[in-house]
Write a protein that holds these residues in place. Structure first.
Motif, PDB file in Angstrom:
ATOM      1  N   THR A  97      10.167 -10.277  -3.198  1.00 27.31           N
ATOM      2  CA  THR A  97      10.393  -8.944  -2.632  1.00 27.31           C
ATOM      3  C   THR A  97       9.914  -8.901  -1.188  1.00 27.31           C
ATOM      4  N   GLU A  98      10.489  -7.949  -0.428  1.00 29.45           N
ATOM      5  CA  GLU A  98       9.965  -7.647   0.909  1.00 29.45           C
ATOM      6  C   GLU A  98       9.330  -6.272   0.938  1.00 29.45           C
ATOM      7  N   GLY A  99       9.164  -5.683  -0.229  1.00 28.73           N
ATOM      8  CA  GLY A  99       8.491  -4.394  -0.296  1.00 28.73           C
ATOM      9  C   GLY A  99       9.420  -3.237  -0.619  1.00 28.73           C
ATOM     10  N   GLU A 100      10.727  -3.490  -0.525  1.00 32.05           N
ATOM     11  CA  GLU A 100      11.698  -2.430  -0.826  1.00 32.05           C
ATOM     12  C   GLU A 100      12.569  -2.798  -2.027  1.00 32.05           C
ATOM     13  N   THR A 101      13.041  -4.027  -2.004  1.00 28.70           N
ATOM     14  CA  THR A 101      13.940  -4.509  -3.043  1.00 28.70           C
ATOM     15  C   THR A 101      13.256  -5.676  -3.766  1.00 28.70           C
ATOM     16  N   THR A 102      13.466  -5.788  -5.072  1.00 30.19           N
ATOM     17  CA  THR A 102      12.937  -6.923  -5.827  1.00 30.19           C
ATOM     18  C   THR A 102      14.104  -7.738  -6.376  1.00 30.19           C
ATOM     19  N   TRP A 103      14.056  -9.048  -6.172  1.00 29.01           N
ATOM     20  CA  TRP A 103      15.037  -9.948  -6.763  1.00 29.01           C
ATOM     21  C   TRP A 103      14.346 -10.753  -7.863  1.00 29.01           C
ATOM     22  N   ALA A 104      14.975 -10.824  -9.047  1.00 24.62           N
ATOM     23  CA  ALA A 104      14.388 -11.587 -10.158  1.00 24.62           C
ATOM     24  C   ALA A 104      15.432 -12.584 -10.669  1.00 24.62           C
ATOM     25  N   PHE A 105      15.055 -13.849 -10.757  1.00 26.56           N
ATOM     26  CA  PHE A 105      15.968 -14.928 -11.108  1.00 26.56           C
ATOM     27  C   PHE A 105      15.546 -15.590 -12.414  1.00 26.56           C
ATOM     28  N   LEU A 158     -11.924 -10.961   0.438  1.00 26.54           N
ATOM     29  CA  LEU A 158     -12.643  -9.866   1.100  1.00 26.54           C
ATOM     30  C   LEU A 158     -11.897  -9.432   2.354  1.00 26.54           C
ATOM     31  N   ARG A 159     -11.441 -10.403   3.111  1.00 27.52           N
ATOM     32  CA  ARG A 159     -10.719 -10.087   4.339  1.00 27.52           C
ATOM     33  C   ARG A 159      -9.443  -9.307   4.016  1.00 27.52           C
ATOM     34  N   ASP A 160      -8.739  -9.766   3.017  1.00 28.59           N
ATOM     35  CA  ASP A 160      -7.469  -9.140   2.684  1.00 28.59           C
ATOM     36  C   ASP A 160      -7.656  -7.737   2.123  1.00 28.59           C
ATOM     37  N   LEU A 161      -8.608  -7.589   1.223  1.00 29.29           N
ATOM     38  CA  LEU A 161      -8.843  -6.273   0.639  1.00 29.29           C
ATOM     39  C   LEU A 161      -9.290  -5.284   1.701  1.00 29.29           C
ATOM     40  N   SER A 162     -10.156  -5.725   2.612  1.00 29.85           N
ATOM     41  CA  SER A 162     -10.672  -4.776   3.598  1.00 29.85           C
ATOM     42  C   SER A 162      -9.599  -4.389   4.612  1.00 29.85           C
ATOM     43  N   GLU A 163      -8.581  -5.221   4.767  1.00 30.53           N
ATOM     44  CA  GLU A 163      -7.444  -4.829   5.611  1.00 30.53           C
ATOM     45  C   GLU A 163      -6.545  -3.813   4.908  1.00 30.53           C
ATOM     46  N   HIS A 164      -6.492  -3.879   3.593  1.00 30.72           N
ATOM     47  CA  HIS A 164      -5.484  -3.108   2.856  1.00 30.72           C
ATOM     48  C   HIS A 164      -6.018  -1.876   2.150  1.00 30.72           C
ATOM     49  N   ILE A 165      -7.330  -1.678   2.174  1.00 29.29           N
ATOM     50  CA  ILE A 165      -7.895  -0.504   1.508  1.00 29.29           C
ATOM     51  C   ILE A 165      -8.508   0.421   2.551  1.00 29.29           C
ATOM     52  N   ARG A 166      -8.039   1.657   2.579  1.00 26.95           N
ATOM     53  CA  ARG A 166      -8.597   2.662   3.469  1.00 26.95           C
ATOM     54  C   ARG A 166      -9.509   3.565   2.669  1.00 26.95           C
ATOM     55  N   PRO A 199       0.821  -1.209   0.000  1.00 28.44           N
ATOM     56  CA  PRO A 199       0.000   0.000   0.000  1.00 28.44           C
ATOM     57  C   PRO A 199       0.860   1.266   0.000  1.00 28.44           C
ATOM     58  N   ILE A 200       0.310   2.332  -0.531  1.00 34.56           N
ATOM     59  CA  ILE A 200       0.997   3.629  -0.531  1.00 34.56           C
ATOM     60  C   ILE A 200       1.324   4.056   0.892  1.00 34.56           C
ATOM     61  N   ASP A 201       0.358   3.904   1.760  1.00 34.92           N
ATOM     62  CA  ASP A 201       0.481   4.371   3.142  1.00 34.92           C
ATOM     63  C   ASP A 201       0.800   3.190   4.056  1.00 34.92           C
ATOM     64  N   ARG A 202       1.767   2.379   3.610  1.00 36.00           N
ATOM     65  CA  ARG A 202       2.050   1.148   4.336  1.00 36.00           C
ATOM     66  C   ARG A 202       2.579   1.419   5.746  1.00 36.00           C
ATOM     67  N   VAL A 203       1.987   0.741   6.690  1.00 33.60           N
ATOM     68  CA  VAL A 203       2.457   0.758   8.065  1.00 33.60           C
ATOM     69  C   VAL A 203       3.635  -0.216   8.149  1.00 33.60           C
ATOM     70  N   ALA A 204       4.592   0.061   9.039  1.00 30.41           N
ATOM     71  CA  ALA A 204       5.791  -0.777   9.126  1.00 30.41           C
ATOM     72  C   ALA A 204       5.414  -2.247   9.274  1.00 30.41           C
ATOM     73  N   LYS A 205       6.042  -3.095   8.474  1.00 34.59           N
ATOM     74  CA  LYS A 205       5.888  -4.554   8.530  1.00 34.59           C
ATOM     75  C   LYS A 205       4.478  -5.028   8.179  1.00 34.59           C
ATOM     76  N   GLN A 206       3.609  -4.107   7.733  1.00 33.53           N
ATOM     77  CA  GLN A 206       2.290  -4.557   7.277  1.00 33.53           C
ATOM     78  C   GLN A 206       2.465  -5.504   6.093  1.00 33.53           C
ATOM     79  N   THR A 207       1.699  -6.575   6.067  1.00 33.61           N
ATOM     80  CA  THR A 207       1.782  -7.483   4.926  1.00 33.61           C
ATOM     81  C   THR A 207       1.329  -6.753   3.671  1.00 33.61           C
ATOM     82  N   PRO A 208       1.818  -7.178   2.515  1.00 36.38           N
ATOM     83  CA  PRO A 208       1.264  -6.643   1.276  1.00 36.38           C
ATOM     84  C   PRO A 208      -0.173  -7.128   1.095  1.00 36.38           C
ATOM     85  N   GLY A 209      -0.956  -6.371   0.357  1.00 35.64           N
ATOM     86  CA  GLY A 209      -2.297  -6.820  -0.007  1.00 35.64           C
ATOM     87  C   GLY A 209      -2.218  -7.907  -1.066  1.00 35.64           C
TER      88      GLY A 209
END
Lengths: 278, 278, 278, 278
Positions: free
Chosen positions: A194-202, C74-82, A50-60
């Motif tokens: 990726t962990e959200g900052e760096t992307t590795w492609a193999f 649904l669970r994942d989207l609602s966690e990640h969309i503000r 997410p744009i407004d990602r909280v620290a260590k929040q999982t990706p959507g």
């Protein structure tokens, strides 16, 4: 076979890359040109930070089991979600079930993983491969694919601390296990993680004839070459794209990742190195 | 564009035609050769009359929204259900939603209907077309396709009493309605319909360049030509097949239905006549 | 019967209201307490206005056909969309098909619409109701429900210019059409609609015994009463919630919307008035 | 928690038991009375042996991921398929994913297996349980449930040769593995399994408080008691039914299977014995 795309750069709505370019990833789901299969209609997935990602929040994540090309939710979500780093994948099953838990990208904590390729005779090798997964991680395996097994082996070998070594050890272990079972040339892969900052492609395969992989050239150059392409205007100079096959109308926008190598992409910088299974 | 198949003859398990032949209907769902679209992955359906059918019992139906080629239920059902008369259809949406209520074959009482083709600018014509449907039948329309609208128009025009006239009147009405809206060459269709005893198959388009349609030649001749084909052995002499494009390895097994004509198939007899919209 | 929720206020991740409260909307999908049906497992939907909405951009939407309670997407989207304004709906079908095109909220341009209730004998009335829809709007009807028919009638009667009058005329027309067909007490509804800035919520039924509807009291008061509730901390003072039945552990947080009335909510202000079908 | 039904006797259309009785299995999917959960909306499945079964032919199967109560395909198939021996199951997930590969009945060759209950802390025990599965069988595991793991353990312990001993060894192994991990009272199960001729039904739990299980009394007696029930007329005298909770309007039609026991049903004969994990 599958097709995938990994983007990092200024936040953009995902449809700018998934739908709008000619020969976009969604077009490729119906009419791929470079893969072993032209149709990739056995499920799809997107994973985004997410744009407004909280620290260590999982990706959507959003995954579906039908074809990407007719999925109204995928189209709508990709129009309405902007992200600075996202993965997208369209799947052609190599035999495992078409179900959401088998759709890429796979996710563990803040990591994403997606794969194009296969492990030959995976059904025969599966038990030995899964036995090598860290017992703490084992219960979190959700699906039944070779791709997810590769992810959990890489996690077991330290993906979160040293991604390149972990993926090299995973590849080496798959090849050793296959050899023990008399399976030749077992591994075929292009992988992004990726962990959200760096992307590795193999890009690697046991035979040295890997599935195609391309990375984008600098956005600045492209904008000068293609002032007519709208999508380029919203990209920052540090935007980078890695894809199974080039998008659209700009053949000069993509360079091939060499055989048996990997690329590390971080804040617009990318570095290519040789990949050696251990 | 879609692909379809209509079988009548001795009872056979449906997979004998859906899966087992080379270039079977399910193969065509992924790799059609003759259609406007090579991929027909936007849903599918089968309709069948049970072996031990009770008088006026509706035919069975099974529909799904994913691709036919990866559907485990379709494969299993077609292996386990034997029928003396069945329809099967794989769909490529021309724009309407991918949902079960839009999957062919459509069913009304003991009738089945399936269609390959389209009505041009259907969204503009839809209201006027549906207004012409008998108000008693109107509430039974389940989906949103041009194909189902054609079925309900044909029912309105007497399909159950005189199928050929009803379909000719339906086609004429569609063309007249389109003309009133300034839509050129509106109708493109191959259609099959049945009440469980007789099958009617129509090939027509406003432009005179209709989608392909083929009917099988006599099983007896085929068996002599192709003693190696297992599927032929289980067919009775009166077995007949109508298909969008020929199945597999026997090019000599199929004859093309001529432009602007229809075929009536009943107990192994078939009769071809000219089709004229009214 | 269905359950729904409409939120406006400071941007919050949707799961703060869909999942986290006791007796949340997703809990209600499995165990509703106030409705005609305890289970609302026949599909669901969310519609939201993005934080960084571009002028006149449509709201985002995600719909699914299974139960909300087990839907991982649904669970994942609602966690990640503000979002600062969103609708959510869980469906119990009153007979029409379970398919995405029948899931609420419905969308037209920048408007959303969702409904709990039904039109009695809708199958009999449907043709006459749809005939009254503006022919320009008619092709955009996607599904087969009474709820969407009500939306398109309200659009026809000027929803975008004068929402209250349009909904009153829609209700009056439904009642008049029903009367002409001899259908008693046809309309049962709680409806919410919005263009992204203002939310209108209606409670009405022909019998004067409408489905329940509640609106939240001031967030400031609630925070003082319930310092233990985390979700309250992220809400701005102008946050407003309208729901089919109260969420969770705060019975004092909700007031009932009176019979035959509607509420207009705009920037934390709400105004209640009488509703009179025309 | 789940609900299930196992029928053997004269061939009947499956809807005679799935839909037509009061408090039928499909009713129970929405409103169970005796289970831990009232709603069983997380998928369903049927498995049946065809009337005209060829030797060693696998049973047919149909599984789906939505609720049974709204599934049009399930209703249609069960109306159109007649069978002398079938299983039906409605699922309430205890945490594992809602996907077809997790739906009962599970099938291996000509055997079916279905389960109501759970293995406590299955995620922790899963690796050790699956390690005990015969490596030849391991690749055929399709899903991720405790129920399927139990099936493959029973197959490993000789289900096909001596079903009762195999299930007793499976239960004993689960309890021993749980004990080694410090998990108390791990097993809760009612299980049915068959090869198409004989049905075995087990009721057992580590705590001695097992989920309910009932078997039907003689059809002949029932017909005299309930001459008004249509479904009884089509049943042969040797028809037998085992169910999670009694169907409908005939409380006297069912007897409870005692705690820690199993029943063997073959051609209208049933025999009850004590069940002892080994």
């Amino acid at each position: 076979m599958c097709r995938w795309l990994a983007y990092s750069g200024s936040p953009i709505p995902m449809d700018a890359l998934l739908y709008k370019p000619k020969h976009s990833l969604i077009d490729q789901s119906q009419h791929a040109e470079m893969g072993a299969e032209t149709t990739n209609g056995d499920g799809f997935g997107i994973g985004w930070y997410p744009i407004d990602r909280v620290a260590k929040q999982t990706p959507g994540a959003f995954r579906g089991i039908g074809p990407a090309w007719s999925n109204a939710n995928l189209r709508d979500l990709s129009e309405h979600i902007r992200s600075p780093l996202f993965f997208a994948h369209v799947r052609a099953s190599s035999g495992t079930a078409v179900q959401e838990s088998n759709c890429h990208p796979f996710r563990h904590g803040d990591w994403l993983w997606m794969h194009n390729g296969s492990i030959r005779d995976f059904a025969r090798l599966k038990r030995d491969l899964l036995l090598a997964v860290d017992p703490e991680l084992y219960p979190e395996i959700q699906g039944t694919t070779d791709s997810e097994a590769m992810f959990f082996l890489a996690l077991t070998y330290g993906l979160r601390d040293d991604p390149v070594t972990a993926v090299e050890r995973m590849a080496g272990f798959v090849e050793a296990t296959a050899a023990a079972h008399g399976v030749q040339d077992p591994l075929q892969m292009t992988v992004a993680t990726t962990e959200g900052e760096t992307t590795w492609a193999f890009r690697y395969s046991s035979t040295g004839q890997s599935r195609t992989l391309f990375y984008s050239t600098g956005v600045d150059d492209l904008r000068q070459l293609h002032p007519e392409v709208d999508a380029l205007r919203m990209l920052s100079d540090d935007a980078r794209l890695v894809v199974s096959e080039p998008l659209g109308a700009m053949p000069d926008a993509f360079n091939e990742v060499p055989e048996s190598s990997y690329s590390v992409i971080h804040r617009g910088q990318d570095q290519m190195s040789a990949f050696n299974p251990r």
